[in-house]
Write a protein that holds these residues in place. Structure first.
Motif, PDB file in Angstrom:
ATOM      1  N   LYS B   2      37.144 -47.840  71.317  1.00  0.00           N
ATOM      2  CA  LYS B   2      36.232 -48.487  70.365  1.00  0.00           C
ATOM      3  C   LYS B   2      37.022 -49.121  69.220  1.00  0.00           C
ATOM      4  CE  LYS B   2      32.252 -45.400  70.823  1.00  0.00           C
ATOM      5  NZ  LYS B   2      31.616 -44.251  70.162  1.00  0.00           N
ATOM      6  N   SER B   3      36.638 -50.331  68.851  1.00  0.00           N
ATOM      7  CA  SER B   3      37.392 -51.025  67.800  1.00  0.00           C
ATOM      8  C   SER B   3      37.299 -50.278  66.467  1.00  0.00           C
ATOM      9  CB  SER B   3      36.891 -52.460  67.641  1.00  0.00           C
ATOM     10  OG  SER B   3      35.555 -52.430  67.203  1.00  0.00           O
ATOM     11  N   LEU B   4      36.205 -49.551  66.306  1.00  0.00           N
ATOM     12  CA  LEU B   4      36.025 -48.699  65.124  1.00  0.00           C
ATOM     13  C   LEU B   4      37.194 -47.727  64.984  1.00  0.00           C
ATOM     14  CD1 LEU B   4      33.754 -47.501  63.054  1.00  0.00           C
ATOM     15  CD2 LEU B   4      33.334 -45.875  64.912  1.00  0.00           C
ATOM     16  N   PHE B   8      40.393 -47.630  62.311  1.00  0.00           N
ATOM     17  CA  PHE B   8      40.747 -46.464  61.494  1.00  0.00           C
ATOM     18  C   PHE B   8      42.235 -46.158  61.617  1.00  0.00           C
ATOM     19  CE2 PHE B   8      41.787 -42.023  61.004  1.00  0.00           C
ATOM     20  CZ  PHE B   8      41.344 -41.786  59.706  1.00  0.00           C
ATOM     21  N   PHE B   9      42.728 -46.141  62.869  1.00  0.00           N
ATOM     22  CA  PHE B   9      44.148 -45.820  63.068  1.00  0.00           C
ATOM     23  C   PHE B   9      45.036 -46.841  62.342  1.00  0.00           C
ATOM     24  CE2 PHE B   9      42.514 -43.876  67.213  1.00  0.00           C
ATOM     25  CZ  PHE B   9      42.455 -42.605  66.668  1.00  0.00           C
ATOM     26  N   ASN B  35      54.376 -40.902  87.856  1.00  0.00           N
ATOM     27  CA  ASN B  35      52.920 -41.026  87.920  1.00  0.00           C
ATOM     28  C   ASN B  35      52.440 -41.904  86.763  1.00  0.00           C
ATOM     29  OD1 ASN B  35      52.563 -39.388  90.189  1.00  0.00           O
ATOM     30  ND2 ASN B  35      52.742 -37.548  88.915  1.00  0.00           N
ATOM     31  N   HIS B  36      51.250 -42.505  86.937  1.00  0.00           N
ATOM     32  CA  HIS B  36      50.721 -43.411  85.908  1.00  0.00           C
ATOM     33  C   HIS B  36      49.335 -42.994  85.431  1.00  0.00           C
ATOM     34  CE1 HIS B  36      53.529 -46.928  86.094  1.00  0.00           C
ATOM     35  NE2 HIS B  36      53.905 -46.259  87.157  1.00  0.00           N
ATOM     36  N   TYR B  37      49.176 -42.941  84.134  1.00  0.00           N
ATOM     37  CA  TYR B  37      47.850 -42.763  83.528  1.00  0.00           C
ATOM     38  C   TYR B  37      47.842 -43.621  82.273  1.00  0.00           C
ATOM     39  CZ  TYR B  37      47.413 -38.517  86.375  1.00  0.00           C
ATOM     40  OH  TYR B  37      47.361 -37.620  87.407  1.00  0.00           O
ATOM     41  N   GLU B  38      46.922 -44.576  82.222  1.00  0.00           N
ATOM     42  CA  GLU B  38      46.917 -45.437  81.035  1.00  0.00           C
ATOM     43  C   GLU B  38      46.192 -44.803  79.862  1.00  0.00           C
ATOM     44  OE1 GLU B  38      45.816 -49.570  81.126  1.00  0.00           O
ATOM     45  OE2 GLU B  38      47.132 -49.903  82.852  1.00  0.00           O
ATOM     46  N   PRO B  39      46.813 -44.839  78.679  1.00  0.00           N
ATOM     47  CA  PRO B  39      46.101 -44.383  77.475  1.00  0.00           C
ATOM     48  C   PRO B  39      45.162 -45.490  77.000  1.00  0.00           C
ATOM     49  CG  PRO B  39      48.265 -45.181  76.871  1.00  0.00           C
ATOM     50  CD  PRO B  39      48.168 -45.329  78.376  1.00  0.00           C
ATOM     51  N   ASP B  40      44.339 -45.168  75.984  1.00  0.00           N
ATOM     52  CA  ASP B  40      43.457 -46.182  75.400  1.00  0.00           C
ATOM     53  C   ASP B  40      44.104 -46.873  74.206  1.00  0.00           C
ATOM     54  OD1 ASP B  40      41.328 -45.588  77.203  1.00  0.00           O
ATOM     55  OD2 ASP B  40      40.985 -43.755  76.050  1.00  0.00           O
ATOM     56  N   ALA B  41      45.094 -46.202  73.632  1.00  0.00           N
ATOM     57  CA  ALA B  41      45.835 -46.815  72.526  1.00  0.00           C
ATOM     58  C   ALA B  41      47.153 -46.075  72.346  1.00  0.00           C
ATOM     59  CB  ALA B  41      45.025 -46.762  71.227  1.00  0.00           C
ATOM     60  N   VAL B  42      48.116 -46.777  71.771  1.00  0.00           N
ATOM     61  CA  VAL B  42      49.418 -46.165  71.471  1.00  0.00           C
ATOM     62  C   VAL B  42      49.628 -46.264  69.961  1.00  0.00           C
ATOM     63  CG1 VAL B  42      51.901 -46.254  71.892  1.00  0.00           C
ATOM     64  CG2 VAL B  42      50.307 -46.931  73.705  1.00  0.00           C
ATOM     65  N   ILE B  43      49.933 -45.130  69.352  1.00  0.00           N
ATOM     66  CA  ILE B  43      50.092 -45.092  67.888  1.00  0.00           C
ATOM     67  C   ILE B  43      51.478 -44.568  67.544  1.00  0.00           C
ATOM     68  CG2 ILE B  43      49.170 -44.146  65.728  1.00  0.00           C
ATOM     69  CD1 ILE B  43      46.488 -43.847  67.079  1.00  0.00           C
ATOM     70  N   PHE B  44      52.122 -45.244  66.591  1.00  0.00           N
ATOM     71  CA  PHE B  44      53.446 -44.814  66.133  1.00  0.00           C
ATOM     72  C   PHE B  44      53.354 -44.306  64.696  1.00  0.00           C
ATOM     73  CE2 PHE B  44      54.031 -48.328  69.168  1.00  0.00           C
ATOM     74  CZ  PHE B  44      54.879 -47.735  70.099  1.00  0.00           C
ATOM     75  N   PRO B  45      53.050 -43.033  64.509  1.00  0.00           N
ATOM     76  CA  PRO B  45      52.904 -42.525  63.130  1.00  0.00           C
ATOM     77  C   PRO B  45      54.257 -42.526  62.426  1.00  0.00           C
ATOM     78  CG  PRO B  45      52.887 -40.717  64.689  1.00  0.00           C
ATOM     79  CD  PRO B  45      52.906 -41.976  65.505  1.00  0.00           C
ATOM     80  N   ASN B  47      54.862 -40.586  59.522  1.00  0.00           N
ATOM     81  CA  ASN B  47      55.169 -39.322  58.855  1.00  0.00           C
ATOM     82  C   ASN B  47      54.098 -38.277  59.169  1.00  0.00           C
ATOM     83  OD1 ASN B  47      52.926 -39.791  57.038  1.00  0.00           O
ATOM     84  ND2 ASN B  47      54.245 -41.340  56.075  1.00  0.00           N
ATOM     85  N   GLU B  48      54.360 -37.071  58.692  1.00  0.00           N
ATOM     86  CA  GLU B  48      53.482 -35.931  58.956  1.00  0.00           C
ATOM     87  C   GLU B  48      52.084 -36.143  58.390  1.00  0.00           C
ATOM     88  OE1 GLU B  48      54.902 -31.587  58.505  1.00  0.00           O
ATOM     89  OE2 GLU B  48      53.938 -32.069  56.603  1.00  0.00           O
ATOM     90  N   GLU B  49      52.029 -36.756  57.215  1.00  0.00           N
ATOM     91  CA  GLU B  49      50.733 -36.971  56.575  1.00  0.00           C
ATOM     92  C   GLU B  49      49.847 -37.864  57.448  1.00  0.00           C
ATOM     93  OE1 GLU B  49      51.220 -38.535  52.620  1.00  0.00           O
ATOM     94  OE2 GLU B  49      49.039 -38.708  52.397  1.00  0.00           O
ATOM     95  N   GLU B  50      50.453 -38.912  58.012  1.00  0.00           N
ATOM     96  CA  GLU B  50      49.676 -39.797  58.893  1.00  0.00           C
ATOM     97  C   GLU B  50      49.216 -39.045  60.145  1.00  0.00           C
ATOM     98  OE1 GLU B  50      51.784 -44.019  57.556  1.00  0.00           O
ATOM     99  OE2 GLU B  50      52.078 -43.283  59.601  1.00  0.00           O
ATOM    100  N   ILE B  51      50.102 -38.201  60.685  1.00  0.00           N
ATOM    101  CA  ILE B  51      49.723 -37.414  61.867  1.00  0.00           C
ATOM    102  C   ILE B  51      48.547 -36.513  61.529  1.00  0.00           C
ATOM    103  CG2 ILE B  51      50.514 -35.594  63.448  1.00  0.00           C
ATOM    104  CD1 ILE B  51      53.310 -36.872  63.286  1.00  0.00           C
ATOM    105  N   SER B  52      48.589 -35.925  60.341  1.00  0.00           N
ATOM    106  CA  SER B  52      47.487 -35.061  59.917  1.00  0.00           C
ATOM    107  C   SER B  52      46.165 -35.843  59.850  1.00  0.00           C
ATOM    108  CB  SER B  52      47.824 -34.448  58.558  1.00  0.00           C
ATOM    109  OG  SER B  52      46.686 -33.819  58.022  1.00  0.00           O
ATOM    110  N   LYS B  53      46.227 -37.048  59.286  1.00  0.00           N
ATOM    111  CA  LYS B  53      45.002 -37.866  59.191  1.00  0.00           C
ATOM    112  C   LYS B  53      44.479 -38.242  60.575  1.00  0.00           C
ATOM    113  CE  LYS B  53      45.740 -39.893  54.630  1.00  0.00           C
ATOM    114  NZ  LYS B  53      46.383 -40.986  53.919  1.00  0.00           N
ATOM    115  N   ILE B  54      45.406 -38.593  61.472  1.00  0.00           N
ATOM    116  CA  ILE B  54      45.006 -38.992  62.831  1.00  0.00           C
ATOM    117  C   ILE B  54      44.361 -37.804  63.556  1.00  0.00           C
ATOM    118  CG2 ILE B  54      45.878 -39.718  65.096  1.00  0.00           C
ATOM    119  CD1 ILE B  54      48.072 -41.280  63.505  1.00  0.00           C
TER     120      ILE B  54
END
Lengths: 459, 459
Positions: B2-4, B8-9, B35-45, B47-54
């Protein structure tokens, strides 16, 4: 305890292994903290199957269980603070089941006394390094539950570094195995890792598989005298960082040295700020000589005024005498010893000892220190007159400040003794709300009815 | 996605660190399992604070997260099997934060590559022993999550033996610390111990504190040739039990030797049942000589026909050439390699190799074996023609029998690679229902909404 329950327990383990008479309840109401909590019954299970039946029953009937080894813990881990039954493992569950010479592994029941295992494996040329001061009477089940350390941790690590596998009974009565007789095992969660140091709150350990080493053929001890405790502490961390890893690197501060001297008249250097006592081991003379040379150089580079290598076993015993008798000697400073086992990163030892000195002056209490500086573990002993309420309060206040200073320096409330009841009030100094909540979630995952050693660890 | 959610990310980590284009989804859909499984998005955080928010956001919105380092795992631990986001830690969270020379400790972010840390600490005279075969590209976060081993485990242990402390973000977004920069720490549950090897299913690791050693000054390698693989396996466990602990004790069986020889023409002993390659280390020449003497004697007492000590670096590289190139060489036996990393107690190695031989004959598949016999870890490679359905099935059936034989001999499904997706179907061979249920309870305690790397480890 309801006679219905007592009858059930008797049907499982035999009438001769269940007691609810006053004498037994009293005998199992204390540990090394000298606090008292009477259980409702004392049960001596004979095997894992009986433990499983007892736990299943207690879980259904919400009966609290406190597992107990030798009761030699310093923080109340084996005290039945909320009543219920004591599951005493030292009477029947005390067999060394196997010494596997091919894989260098020992399999033991939880009630085996640490030193009994050490003696048996050393007779076979093997070595079990963890050596808590209680080694002559504490059990390996207790050692695992508290993750006991000792003097040899500087080189060899602590109990967790030797546990390869466990068998345990969950509060719901299910028997689980965790770990393998292999160095590598990465299948499933590391359940053995979390049972270690869990203070009997997650499961009852019924079998322990321990890694053994080949016993080093040689060892030698030496002592260094330092003008100040700060110099000695600098010598500790700089020596440990210089490429040598002694088996032990122990210290006594001036108060501890004076106490031993006053009691035993051994000719100790009573004006020294501190002494360091160290042992190295190996299989070749060259290794021993090389390690002692590095240590000697490092000591002299850091203010050491005198360095003495023990020439023989007798001189070695003399060197270690002061350290071995420090704990009993410092009672000259007060009838009540508030004994903590804080641990900091080694490089923070000078700062820690400075803080302890300040706290000692602020509260007008003597705080003799000694311990396992090779791994940053300092036994800080706040000595007070136990019958003087005001002094006792000052002592407790001083302890809180010692904890705060320790945490500030990146250290831990406990290097060896665990949290139990004694340190439970201080968990908030060291752990965040999120961390405490995680501990509680883990406890619930293993023990949803909270029957296993509740009220411990500040949970 | 979802674009929503994507918006946010982007608001958290910046638009340049969130991708849901086809190229990125494809690039992050695979790992070393192919093996292959596609994700819906790839995020490169960052720092730790961003990981916490995600994580907080994903937990509220039940969005699945798969943490990922280098994606070099052999069991699919980093594959987004159920979609959701990939939290890719190798891009920004890849700093060596501190090398603490006073306490012999390194503090790193999870995306640091193993070999990068090794190089940095070795330049300072220090040593980080865990050396998985993937060390040139795998990340320390991945190493911790899978509890990576390597060749040096026989003497130095595996990743878990070097993790002193972790910082991590729980699925609910809370940041926790576990462990301390001290050898001893027994306050609270050993949360670091259970995060190690948890394959990214319990928390996202954001900082790792690792124990370092002083780098041994000397090392030397040697090779022994054996008439049969059983003789070699006996030599392994008898040597390891004789009082010497080599850094590495690796083996190649006859099929592996022949494969390397066919490919590289190095003059290897193609009629040997097995060769053992070993390395010892230390700080003194005497130590090196002494260890090699013990090994040589033990090898000859157990059927060794030829023993060769490398005289210099070049000869050492020659000795190790066969072992380093075994994995790629055995592809001569089949286009598809079913590569397992079973581990048994060392004394069971002869029996294990005998079982593997039987299974190979029964299913008419070649199973070249090599690996880390010093710690009982054998890479069993069932080689089949990948386009031949019947042979592929025979290969898979053979693997199941290899697992069963391993478990029967007291071994583990995985010594190094973890369970992930690949070995999940076999968890029932190794664990009881009660043990699996306990794993699920632990998972729920950390991750009640099951958002973190679900479907892994057979949970």
């Amino acid at each position: 305890m309801k006679s219905l329950h007592v009858e059930f327990f008797k049907s499982v383990v035999g009438a001769e292994n269940v007691y609810d008479d006053k004498a037994h309840l009293l005998a199992y109401s204390y540990d090394a903290t000298k606090n008292h909590y009477e259980p409702d019954a004392v049960i001596f299970p004979r095997n894992e199957e009986e433990i499983s039946k007892i736990l299943t029953y207690c879980n259904e009937n919400k009966i609290i269980i406190t597992p107990r080894g030798a009761g030699s813990g310093f923080t109340g881990g084996a005290l039945p603070a909320d009543g219920g039954i004591i599951l005493a493992l030292e009477k029947h569950m005390n067999k060394i089941l196997e010494i596997d010479m091919e894989n260098l592994v020992a399999v033991v029941q939880p009630g085996v006394i640490n030193m009994d295992l050490q003696r048996v494996v050393e007779a076979k040329g093997l070595f079990y390094p963890p050596d808590p001061a209680s080694q002559d009477y504490s059990t390996l089940g207790g050692n695992v539950s508290e993750n006991a350390g000792g003097m040899r941790a500087a080189k060899y690590g602590i109990t967790k570094d030797f546990v390869m596998a466990l068998r345990a009974v969950l509060p719901n009565g299910e028997v689980i195995r965790a770990g393998k007789r292999t160095i590598k095992d990465v299948a499933g969660y590391n359940v053995a890792g979390i049972l270690i140091a869990s203070e009997g709150t997650l499961a009852v350990i019924t079998e322990i598989t321990l890694k053994l080493l080949a016993k080093p053929k040689l060892s030698k001890s030496a002592m260094g005298v330092f003008p100040t405790v700060q110099k000695a502490m600098e010598a500790v961390f700089k020596t440990m960082a210089s490429g040598v890893t002694p088996v032990a690197m122990e210290f006594l501060d001036n108060l501890s040295i004076r106490a031993v001297e006053q009691k035993f008249h051994k000719g100790l250097p009573v004006d020294a700020g501190a002494i360091l006592i160290t042992t190295v081991d190996g299989n070749l003379d060259e290794e021993i000589i090389n390690q002692l040379e590095i240590i000697e150089n490092s000591f002299f580079n850091n203010g050491c005024s005198e360095f003495k290598i023990a020439k023989d076993k007798e001189e070695e015993n003399d060197l270690w005498f002061a350290r071995r008798n420090a704990s009993q000697s410092i009672t000259i400073y007060g009838s009540k010893k508030l004994n903590e086992d804080i641990t900091v990163p080694r490089s923070k030892l000078p700062a820690l000892l400075e803080e302890v000195d300040k706290i000692s002056k602020k509260y007008s209490v003597k705080i003799p220190c000694f311990g396992h500086t090779g791994d940053g573990n300092v036994h800080t002993n706040v000595m007070v007159n136990g019958s003087d309420e005001k002094e006792l309060k000052a002592g407790h206040d001083a302890i809180v400040e010692v904890f705060k200073a320790t945490v500030k320096l990146g250290g831990t409330l406990s290097g060896e003794h665990g949290i139990g009841l004694s340190k439970a009030p201080f968990m908030g100094l060291a752990f965040s709300d999120a961390e405490m909540e995680l501990f509680r979630s883990i406890k619930r995952a293993f023990d949803p009815n909270n029957i296993l050693n509740p009220s411990k660890m500040g949970l």
